[in-house]
Design a protein around this motif. Structure first.
Motif, PDB file in Angstrom:
ATOM      1  N   ASP A  18     -46.339 -68.668 -62.216  1.00 40.98           N
ATOM      2  CA  ASP A  18     -46.623 -67.231 -62.252  1.00 40.98           C
ATOM      3  C   ASP A  18     -45.291 -66.498 -62.115  1.00 40.98           C
ATOM      4  O   ASP A  18     -44.485 -66.845 -61.248  1.00 40.98           O
ATOM      5  N   ASN A  62     -56.044 -62.130 -70.152  1.00 35.87           N
ATOM      6  CA  ASN A  62     -56.081 -61.508 -68.828  1.00 35.87           C
ATOM      7  C   ASN A  62     -55.168 -62.200 -67.828  1.00 35.87           C
ATOM      8  O   ASN A  62     -55.142 -61.837 -66.644  1.00 35.87           O
ATOM      9  N   ARG A  63     -54.399 -63.166 -68.291  1.00 35.45           N
ATOM     10  CA  ARG A  63     -53.329 -63.721 -67.448  1.00 35.45           C
ATOM     11  C   ARG A  63     -52.202 -62.701 -67.277  1.00 35.45           C
ATOM     12  O   ARG A  63     -51.367 -62.835 -66.384  1.00 35.45           O
ATOM     13  N   SER A  65     -51.115 -59.045 -66.302  1.00 34.81           N
ATOM     14  CA  SER A  65     -51.618 -57.903 -65.550  1.00 34.81           C
ATOM     15  C   SER A  65     -50.482 -56.937 -65.255  1.00 34.81           C
ATOM     16  O   SER A  65     -49.549 -57.259 -64.520  1.00 34.81           O
ATOM     17  N   ILE A  78     -47.441 -62.204 -64.949  1.00 28.26           N
ATOM     18  CA  ILE A  78     -48.067 -63.179 -65.852  1.00 28.26           C
ATOM     19  C   ILE A  78     -48.443 -64.419 -65.048  1.00 28.26           C
ATOM     20  O   ILE A  78     -47.579 -65.039 -64.413  1.00 28.26           O
ATOM     21  N   ASN A  79     -49.711 -64.745 -65.072  1.00 24.44           N
ATOM     22  CA  ASN A  79     -50.206 -65.947 -64.382  1.00 24.44           C
ATOM     23  C   ASN A  79     -50.274 -67.131 -65.329  1.00 24.44           C
ATOM     24  O   ASN A  79     -50.459 -66.974 -66.539  1.00 24.44           O
ATOM     25  N   SER A  80     -50.166 -68.315 -64.766  1.00 23.58           N
ATOM     26  CA  SER A  80     -50.393 -69.568 -65.518  1.00 23.58           C
ATOM     27  C   SER A  80     -49.695 -69.545 -66.874  1.00 23.58           C
ATOM     28  O   SER A  80     -50.321 -69.656 -67.932  1.00 23.58           O
ATOM     29  N   GLU A  82     -47.893 -70.039 -70.329  1.00 23.49           N
ATOM     30  CA  GLU A  82     -48.092 -71.010 -71.404  1.00 23.49           C
ATOM     31  C   GLU A  82     -46.889 -70.965 -72.351  1.00 23.49           C
ATOM     32  O   GLU A  82     -46.145 -69.974 -72.387  1.00 23.49           O
ATOM     33  N   ASP A  85     -46.254 -67.963 -74.494  1.00 21.09           N
ATOM     34  CA  ASP A  85     -45.811 -66.716 -73.862  1.00 21.09           C
ATOM     35  C   ASP A  85     -44.309 -66.495 -74.050  1.00 21.09           C
ATOM     36  O   ASP A  85     -43.816 -65.403 -73.757  1.00 21.09           O
TER      37      ASP A  85
END
Lengths: 115, 112
Positions: A18, A62-63, A65, A78-80, A82, A85
């Protein structure tokens, strides 16, 4: 005295982590934006906030926000993360309270690399 | 103009010559158009804008032409200099909508 500033300029991280990118503008603008620029240089808007309220939310996972603590700041979390991204993320701002303009002014960009 | 995944168009111009960069926009309801210049490693930088009630607008060494009939926008750069080498984007916007839609961009290279 940079008008729109972003930190960090470069961000290299592992998949699944994250991370956050910060943006600040000292132009007194009401509206701020996040854009993503891919490897083909295509620029696409992700989000827009006006006076801390979300006004544009494109089709973004929705990762991602955005958070606007005040009208001079718009951060992107930014979560998780990839591989897809990986891109350059630009912050921009526009508009003056009471005398809105359309021109958007961009920050220097944050190059995100996901390994 | 929306990107359809094409490679970035390129234009090479001899230093001192004039250059013309073209852009086809997609939305006939757009009423505001901007040209941006993006140098390597930097963010897009505003060059010039034009509203739909105008056909032409001039700045310092730059002129933007708008043809609403065929939804075409062009950027003319006079007496090009090495510092003009960059990627140039057109962008369009509708009144009352904060969303700016960018074209695919054109890479301009000035040959010394």
């Amino acid at each position: 005295d940079t008008a729109v500033s972003q930190t960090p300029k470069y961000l290299v991280t592992q998949m699944g982590n994250d991370k956050s990118i910060k943006c600040e503008q000292n132009l007194g603008h009401d509206t701020m934006y996040w854009y993503k620029q891919d490897s083909k240089k295509f620029l696409k808007i992700m989000f827009s906030y006006n006076n801390k309220e979300l006004i544009i939310n494109e089709t973004v996972p929705n990762r991602f926000s955005p958070k606007s603590p005040d009208k001079a700041h718009l951060n992107l979390h930014i979560n998780s993360l990839e591989l897809g991204d990986s891109a350059v993320y630009f912050c921009a701002s526009s508009g003056l309270a009471g005398a809105p303009t359309d021109t958007q002014y961009f920050g220097p960009g944050t190059r995100l690399t996901v390994l | 103009g929306e990107s359809v995944g094409l490679h970035l168009p390129t234009l090479s111009v001899q230093e001192g010559d004039n250059s013309i960069i073209n852009c086809a926009y997609s939305n006939s309801a757009s009423d505001y158009f901007i040209w941006y210049k993006q140098e390597s490693g930097k963010g897009p930088q505003f060059i010039i804008d034009i509203r739909s009630n105008m056909d032409k607008r001039q700045g310092q060494r730059v002129t933007v032409l708008l043809n609403k009939t065929v939804k075409h926008l062009s950027l003319q750069i006079a007496a090009t200099q090495p510092g003009d080498s960059a990627v140039y984007f057109c962008a369009e916007k509708m009144r009352g909508n904060e969303k700016l839609t960018f074209g695919t961009g054109t890479r301009l290279t000035i040959i010394p």
